[in-house]
Design an enzyme around this catalytic site. Sequence first.
Site, PDB file in Angstrom:
ATOM      1  N   ALA A  68       9.046  -3.164   3.750  1.00 53.04           N
ATOM      2  CA  ALA A  68       8.558  -4.552   3.722  1.00 53.04           C
ATOM      3  C   ALA A  68       8.404  -5.072   5.147  1.00 53.04           C
ATOM      4  CB  ALA A  68       9.535  -5.432   2.950  1.00 53.04           C
TER       5      ALA A  68
ATOM      6  N   TYR B  12       3.756  -7.981  16.850  1.00 54.36           N
ATOM      7  CA  TYR B  12       4.068  -7.028  15.773  1.00 54.36           C
ATOM      8  C   TYR B  12       4.828  -5.832  16.351  1.00 54.36           C
ATOM      9  CZ  TYR B  12       3.144  -3.243  12.414  1.00 54.36           C
ATOM     10  OH  TYR B  12       3.267  -2.171  11.551  1.00 54.36           O
TER      11      TYR B  12
ATOM     12  N   LEU C 116       6.058 -10.191  -2.946  1.00 59.21           N
ATOM     13  CA  LEU C 116       4.637 -10.224  -3.325  1.00 59.21           C
ATOM     14  C   LEU C 116       3.810 -11.159  -2.429  1.00 59.21           C
ATOM     15  CD1 LEU C 116       4.997 -10.064  -7.232  1.00 59.21           C
ATOM     16  CD2 LEU C 116       4.698  -8.183  -5.620  1.00 59.21           C
TER      17      LEU C 116
ATOM     18  N   GLY D 152       1.867  -7.864  -1.296  1.00 62.66           N
ATOM     19  CA  GLY D 152       1.758  -6.775  -2.271  1.00 62.66           C
ATOM     20  C   GLY D 152       1.344  -7.284  -3.643  1.00 62.66           C
TER      21      GLY D 152
ATOM     22  N   ARG E 158      -8.684   7.058  16.719  1.00 60.90           N
ATOM     23  CA  ARG E 158      -7.411   6.810  16.036  1.00 60.90           C
ATOM     24  C   ARG E 158      -6.942   8.071  15.327  1.00 60.90           C
ATOM     25  NH1 ARG E 158      -7.523   3.248  18.736  1.00 60.90           N
ATOM     26  NH2 ARG E 158      -7.631   1.006  18.406  1.00 60.90           N
TER      27      ARG E 158
ATOM     28  N   PHE F 223       0.827  -1.220   0.000  1.00 62.25           N
ATOM     29  CA  PHE F 223       0.000   0.000   0.000  1.00 62.25           C
ATOM     30  C   PHE F 223       0.861   1.270   0.000  1.00 62.25           C
ATOM     31  CE2 PHE F 223      -2.113   2.641   3.587  1.00 62.25           C
ATOM     32  CZ  PHE F 223      -2.578   3.611   2.708  1.00 62.25           C
TER      33      PHE F 223
HETATM   34  N1  LIG Z   1      -0.580   1.005   6.986  1.00 62.29           N
HETATM   35  C1  LIG Z   1      -0.410   1.528   8.194  1.00 62.29           C
HETATM   36  O1  LIG Z   1      -1.297   2.214   8.723  1.00 62.29           O
HETATM   37  C2  LIG Z   1       0.889   1.297   8.948  1.00 62.29           C
HETATM   38  C3  LIG Z   1       0.981   1.767  10.265  1.00 62.29           C
HETATM   39  C4  LIG Z   1       2.179   1.582  10.959  1.00 62.29           C
HETATM   40  C5  LIG Z   1       3.256   0.978  10.346  1.00 62.29           C
HETATM   41  N2  LIG Z   1       3.137   0.511   9.069  1.00 62.29           N
HETATM   42  C6  LIG Z   1       4.317  -0.116   8.451  1.00 62.29           C
HETATM   43  O2  LIG Z   1       4.510   0.478   7.171  1.00 62.29           O
HETATM   44  C7  LIG Z   1       5.060  -0.473   6.269  1.00 62.29           C
HETATM   45  C8  LIG Z   1       4.185  -0.574   5.019  1.00 62.29           C
HETATM   46  O3  LIG Z   1       2.870  -0.908   5.429  1.00 62.29           O
HETATM   47  P1  LIG Z   1       1.670  -1.151   4.399  1.00 62.29           P
HETATM   48  O4  LIG Z   1       0.415  -0.821   5.108  1.00 62.29           O
HETATM   49  O5  LIG Z   1       1.976  -0.498   3.106  1.00 62.29           O
HETATM   50  O6  LIG Z   1       1.731  -2.733   4.292  1.00 62.29           O
HETATM   51  P2  LIG Z   1       1.500  -3.757   3.092  1.00 62.29           P
HETATM   52  O7  LIG Z   1       1.202  -5.057   3.745  1.00 62.29           O
HETATM   53  O8  LIG Z   1       0.549  -3.205   2.078  1.00 62.29           O
HETATM   54  O9  LIG Z   1       2.946  -3.829   2.417  1.00 62.29           O
HETATM   55  C9  LIG Z   1       3.994  -4.623   2.908  1.00 62.29           C
HETATM   56  C10 LIG Z   1       4.757  -5.173   1.702  1.00 62.29           C
HETATM   57  O10 LIG Z   1       5.874  -5.949   2.191  1.00 62.29           O
HETATM   58  C11 LIG Z   1       5.986  -7.107   1.365  1.00 62.29           C
HETATM   59  N3  LIG Z   1       6.679  -8.153   2.123  1.00 62.29           N
HETATM   60  C12 LIG Z   1       6.235  -8.810   3.218  1.00 62.29           C
HETATM   61  N4  LIG Z   1       7.140  -9.718   3.608  1.00 62.29           N
HETATM   62  C13 LIG Z   1       8.189  -9.639   2.738  1.00 62.29           C
HETATM   63  C14 LIG Z   1       9.416 -10.329   2.628  1.00 62.29           C
HETATM   64  N5  LIG Z   1       9.750 -11.294   3.492  1.00 62.29           N
HETATM   65  N6  LIG Z   1      10.253  -9.998   1.604  1.00 62.29           N
HETATM   66  C15 LIG Z   1       9.910  -9.017   0.711  1.00 62.29           C
HETATM   67  N7  LIG Z   1       8.754  -8.325   0.787  1.00 62.29           N
HETATM   68  C16 LIG Z   1       7.903  -8.638   1.785  1.00 62.29           C
HETATM   69  C17 LIG Z   1       4.544  -7.487   1.038  1.00 62.29           C
HETATM   70  O11 LIG Z   1       4.464  -8.318  -0.121  1.00 62.29           O
HETATM   71  C18 LIG Z   1       3.916  -6.117   0.833  1.00 62.29           C
HETATM   72  O12 LIG Z   1       3.985  -5.693  -0.517  1.00 62.29           O
HETATM   73  C19 LIG Z   1       5.191  -1.773   7.059  1.00 62.29           C
HETATM   74  O13 LIG Z   1       6.494  -1.859   7.571  1.00 62.29           O
HETATM   75  C20 LIG Z   1       4.180  -1.584   8.190  1.00 62.29           C
HETATM   76  O14 LIG Z   1       4.517  -2.367   9.308  1.00 62.29           O
HETATM   77  C21 LIG Z   1       1.979   0.653   8.353  1.00 62.29           C
END
Ligand SMILES: NC(=O)c1ccc[n+]([C@@H]2O[C@H](COP(=O)([O-])OP(=O)(O)OC[C@H]3O[C@@H](n4cnc5c(N)ncnc54)[C@H](O)[C@@H]3O)[C@@H](O)[C@H]2O)c1
Length: 319
Positions: free
Chosen positions: A74, A140, A36, A39, A208, A14
């Site tokens: 990731a 987490y 992927l 993603g 939130r 995302f």
């Molecule tokens: N969305 C939120 O509100 C939020 C809040 C706090 C922190 N985060 C952090 O922000 C980052 C992005 O979040 P997001 O919401 O876009 O998440 P998301 O799940 O959409 O994206 C995570 C991506 O990481 C990839 N991935 C997972 N494991 C992997 C691996 N072993 N090797 C390679 N790629 C891998 C997935 O395929 C995915 O495309 C993350 O680190 C998440 O913990 C997000």
Amino acid sequence: MAKKKILITGVGGFIASNLADRLVRDGYQVVGIDNLSGGFLEQIPKEVEFHNIDIRSKDIAPLFKGADVVFHLAAKTCVPECQKAPYETADINVMGTLNVFDACRSAGVGRVIYVESSAIYEGSKTLPTPETEFAPQTFYAISKATDHLFAKAYQELFGMKMIGLRYFNVYGPRQDYRRAMPPLMSRFIIKLLMNEKPPVFGDGTDRRDYVHVDDVNDLHVLLIENDAAVGKELKVLNVGSGVSYSILEILALLQEILGTKIDPTFEPNIPGAAQATLADIREAQKLGWQPKASLKEGLKGMVEYIKAEIAKGNVTHSL
Ligand SMILES: NC(=O)c1ccc[n+]([C@@H]2O[C@H](COP(=O)([O-])OP(=O)(O)OC[C@H]3O[C@@H](n4cnc5c(N)ncnc54)[C@H](O)[C@@H]3O)[C@@H](O)[C@H]2O)c1
């Protein structure tokens, strides 16, 4: 002068895919890594040099050569799924992150921007929450807190320039509605568009801090160039809007946008869910960042995105 080369991990996800769009638009050279697992290839702009690889693989190291800045996003991201799988959570979020940090170190990357989470504050009662708080409880959050401690040590021992970002609830197009427990806004929009009752966990008064992905990317871009963002010590920044909304306020706004009047169902609250989150964003503001998105306009954008996903046949389950 040639534009910088930026490497993004998790580029199919995302936030990172929105970041890739923005950096490509701004003329940066972008390399992306993702396995992927969560993603989607279709979300990655075609201008990105994409590598389908796991961040835990030693083969990632050569890809970091010549990168000026790395954004490490990731991760295993779904909190309830992480609660069921602590080993895998640590394997991806801690060991995978260390592999990325090592690759950055070997390649001499100038600036490493990695992502923690506001979940690190889940045991804190201080609102708005400053970056000095530290109270992880779920697996987490513990994995992200561990990344923080390692980043601090990498910066201190090896002189790497690192920035840890504590995102609050990021929203916007491409928010991952497909996961087992979709984030609140996606869940509500899908249910309302399907004319079904949206489920509220708890009594709906939990609040939130929501921050739009475009605002998050304004900060990302600022951090590429801003030298005040890095220093002798690890820089940690809250990334929120500094405003909070209750679950019922979000639902009311969505009903207004969609012109619906559907009563929600009330379900037992998710164990351990915080009653409220609210970011103290003064540290990021000191660097010149200011979140600008209007919640209503941001939600309208998400509604349009989910309508288009439904039209493409991508929304297959009714949650
Ligand atoms: N969305 C939120 O509100 C939020 C809040 C706090 C922190 N985060 C952090 O922000 C980052 C992005 O979040 P997001 O919401 O876009 O998440 P998301 O799940 O959409 O994206 C995570 C991506 O990481 C990839 N991935 C997972 N494991 C992997 C691996 N072993 N090797 C390679 N790629 C891998 C997935 O395929 C995915 O495309 C993350 O680190 C998440 O913990 C997000």
